[in-house]
Enzyme design. Structure first.
Site, PDB file in Angstrom:
ATOM      1  N   SER A  52      65.419  19.955  38.561  1.00  0.00           N
ATOM      2  CA  SER A  52      66.259  18.787  38.851  1.00  0.00           C
ATOM      3  C   SER A  52      67.300  18.589  37.758  1.00  0.00           C
ATOM      4  O   SER A  52      67.161  19.095  36.646  1.00  0.00           O
ATOM      5  CB  SER A  52      65.365  17.551  38.925  1.00  0.00           C
TER       6      SER A  52
ATOM      7  N   GLY B 251      74.247  12.277  41.630  1.00  0.00           N
ATOM      8  CA  GLY B 251      75.377  13.194  41.805  1.00  0.00           C
ATOM      9  C   GLY B 251      75.083  14.619  41.391  1.00  0.00           C
ATOM     10  O   GLY B 251      75.957  15.294  40.844  1.00  0.00           O
ATOM     11  N   GLY B 252      73.849  15.100  41.621  1.00  0.00           N
ATOM     12  CA  GLY B 252      73.527  16.492  41.309  1.00  0.00           C
ATOM     13  C   GLY B 252      73.742  16.783  39.830  1.00  0.00           C
ATOM     14  O   GLY B 252      73.461  15.943  38.973  1.00  0.00           O
TER      15      GLY B 252
ATOM     16  N   ARG C 222      58.343  13.995  41.264  1.00  0.00           N
ATOM     17  CA  ARG C 222      59.208  14.945  41.958  1.00  0.00           C
ATOM     18  C   ARG C 222      58.460  15.543  43.151  1.00  0.00           C
ATOM     19  O   ARG C 222      57.245  15.805  43.050  1.00  0.00           O
ATOM     20  CB  ARG C 222      59.567  16.054  40.975  1.00  0.00           C
TER      21      ARG C 222
ATOM     22  N   THR D 224      70.635  10.800  45.967  1.00  0.00           N
ATOM     23  CA  THR D 224      70.168  10.375  44.651  1.00  0.00           C
ATOM     24  C   THR D 224      70.682   8.985  44.298  1.00  0.00           C
ATOM     25  O   THR D 224      71.769   8.578  44.690  1.00  0.00           O
ATOM     26  CB  THR D 224      70.541  11.380  43.538  1.00  0.00           C
TER      27      THR D 224
HETATM   28  N1  GLY Z   1      68.336  16.801  43.957  1.00  0.00           N
HETATM   29  C1  GLY Z   1      69.170  16.599  42.843  1.00  0.00           C
HETATM   30  C2  GLY Z   1      68.438  16.779  41.555  1.00  0.00           C
HETATM   31  O1  GLY Z   1      67.251  16.538  41.478  1.00  0.00           O
HETATM   32  O2  GLY Z   1      69.048  17.202  40.622  1.00  0.00           O
END
Ligand code: GLY
Length: 575
Positions: A457, A478-479, A99, A386
């Site tokens: 995340s 998708g978040g 990350r 993503t």
């Molecule tokens: N940037 C989207 C996530 O890591 O959840």
């Protein structure tokens, strides 16, 4: 900030057309190994490594570098990710956390007074203050050294080939181009500020046509990685350009930030569902914990009520109500407790305690949803880009890997010489405390910005194992919808017996506790929505919710089956 950014990410997602039954192109079976990515050329890059004698990790690394070239709006070498590996011989899960992290000078006040204005979006979303320090190259090089078998330059061959031959533009590329151009037009200064994005990634503003060739500008950066490994990115020309261009855009990532580049190996969070072991992503992801919490609550409901989820019927109102209730509890806990566990104390064991799951299940009212404040309280007594791909081989090894630059085209900041597109992962922190982020997620103190910290995340790379062999590898983009889509994929496969392609294609719902709305894809019947409304849910129709890639052995175990989500136009490959 929220509404605009939310739209920015989800316009392309919502435009993903939910196809009727999955097209055969999205599903394929293979003898020895399978890769399901959200672009056919990326799946093929991984399959090429399997054919050349590489293992599942080699296939994953080649797929990831290829995705940087073919899905640049979603993920890439300017971003970060998580990889979960199942080693069937050693019977162990390996988790690699690469990350992005906040720059060393970052502070919780860094976005004060830098919210949306009439001329620009929030500084955590676009420009030089939006990127966190990229981790993808460090993660992939570490994975290659530690768990791969082929040399790095071979693993980069397909990506470099795609830079040279060009990649035919597909429907997803049209969607993300339309969305990004809309934003550039909305803020007149953006076309000049982000001229490299416009020139190198958006066809100079001229609308793409299907089949046009996109030539990725990332060749110079990728070639340096092929020659020098991680140093080819974090030292030398790419590094110096990154530092300079971020500063030109009003931010600060120093060479010292780029030196802190060893990815973390973490212990997978682990659970059980219907006799299968589940290995999934620990913090700084919230996804694995939420997935395990939700599945445990549903299994505890089965025990308590002496009924099976299957008996309720797939996507019936009764089933979707229960699922939603389990999600609302998990997301309420996410908002309160989750953050980077290297910086804050995340009560993982308590959240995953089966007694807590049973207690939560006992609070589910089958006829009525609860008020928002009634979620997450029980424990309290003692906050798209993503891309996801999955790989599996005939020996039971697997990789589930999710990578991101956060929102579509990330920070919009592009290094013109190297071609690297930088993430806007800083917006995954609680950048403006007390305000929802671009995904509408409320988050607590646990996720405020700190130097070197990783933003929370939702990425949920997940592997299910039975008798020592991988039974399902999946995850999505998708978040926060990643979490709910991955949970539904596991349920579709494990409870309703669907193939990977059926599991990822089936219509879905999403609830993240806040805002208090139940999103229901268009393919979910109107009368199902009505019955959910009668239980008190605020139901909103939605376009495609997330995009999932899954792989699994077929029934009988004679072949390996891959399913790429039709919502994002991928296709599996294998050997
Ligand atoms: N940037 C989207 C996530 O890591 O959840």
């Amino acid at each position: 900030m929220t509404t605009r950014a939310f739209g920015l990410l989800f316009v392309p997602v919502c435009m993903w057309i939910l196809l009727a039954a999955h097209s055969p192109a999205y599903s394929q079976d293979f003898e020895r190994g399978v890769v399901a990515a959200d672009h056919p050329a990326a799946s093929e890059a991984g399959a090429e490594m399997l054919r050349r004698g590489g293992n599942v990790v080699d296939a994953a690394i080649a797929t990831s570098f290829a995705l940087s070239v073919v899905r640049p709006a979603s993920c890439g070498i300017g971003g970060g990710g998580f990889m979960v590996i199942w080693d069937a011989k050693e019977r162990r899960a390996v988790v690699i956390d690469y990350r992005e992290r906040a720059p060393l000078w970052a502070s919780r006040e860094m976005y004060d007074g830098r919210g949306d204005t009439a001329d620009s979006e929030s500084a955590s979303i676009r420009g030089g203050l939006a990127p966190a320090v990229p981790g993808t190259v460090a993660g992939l090089c570490y994975a290659a050294e530690s768990y791969g078998s082929l040399p790095l330059n071979i693993l980069l061959e397909p990506a470099l080939r795609l830079c040279e031959t060009g990649v035919p533009v597909d429907e997803h590329d049209l969607e993300v181009q339309t969305s990004a151009l809309k934003t550039l037009r909305k803020y007149p200064a953006y076309s000049q500020t982000y001229d490299s994005l416009l020139r190198l990634y958006l066809n100079n503003g001229k609308p793409w046509q299907i089949g046009d060739l996109f030539y990725s500008p990332q060749g110079p950066a990728l070639r340096r990685i092929a020659s020098h490994g991680a140093s080819g990115f974090y030292d030398g020309e790419t590094a110096r350009e990154l530092v300079r261009v971020v500063a030109e855009h009003g931010g600060k990532i120093g060479l010292d930030d780029l030196k802190v580049r060893i990815p973390a190996e973490r212990v997978a969070v682990q659970g059980e569902f219907r006799g299968a072991q589940i290995f999934t992503m620990p913090p700084p992801s919230s996804g694995g914990i939420a997935l395990l919490q939700s599945l445990s609550v549903l299994e505890e409901w089965e025990h308590k009520s002496a009924r099976s989820l299957n008996s309720l019927g797939h996507n019936s109102p009764e089933y979707l109500h229960l699922l939603t209730e389990s999600l609302k509890h998990a997301f309420a806990d996410r908002a309160e407790f989750l953050g980077d566990s290297d910086f804050v104390d995340v009560p993982i064991q308590k959240l995953l305690d089966r007694k807590y799951a049973a207690e939560t299940a006992s609070h589910i009212d089958e006829n009525q949803t609860l008020r928002p404040e009634e979620y997450g309280r029980f424990f309290g007594q003692d906050d798209a880009g993503t891309s996801h791909f999955s790989v599996m081989d005939h020996q039971g090894n697997a990789v589930a890997c999710t990578e991101t630059i956060n929102l579509t085209f990330g920070s919009f900041v592009v290094l013109p010489e190297s071609g690297v597109l930088l993430n806007n992962q800083m917006d995954d922190f609680a950048a403006q405390p007390g305000q929802p982020n671009a995904f509408g997620l409320l988050q607590s103190e646990a996720n405020v910005v700190a130097p070197g910290k990783k933003p929370l995340s939702s990425m949920t790379p997940t592997i299910l194992v039975r008798d020592g062999k991988a039974e399902l590898a999946c995850g999505g983009s998708g978040g926060p919808r990643i979490i709910t889509a991955t949970i539904q994929t596991v349920l579709n496969h494990e409870v309703f017996g669907m193939s990977p392609a059926e599991s990822v294609s089936a219509p879905r719902i999403h609830h993240q506790w806040f805002p208090d709305e139940l999103l229901s894809e268009r393919k979910i019947e109107t009368d199902v929505d009505e019955k959910l409304r009668s239980r008190g849910h605020v139901v909103e129709k939605s376009g495609g919710l997330a995009a999932v890639q899954a792989v699994a052995p077929n029934v009988g175990g004679t072949k390996l089956s891959g399913g790429s989500d039709p919502r994002k136009h991928g296709r599996p490959a294998g050997n």
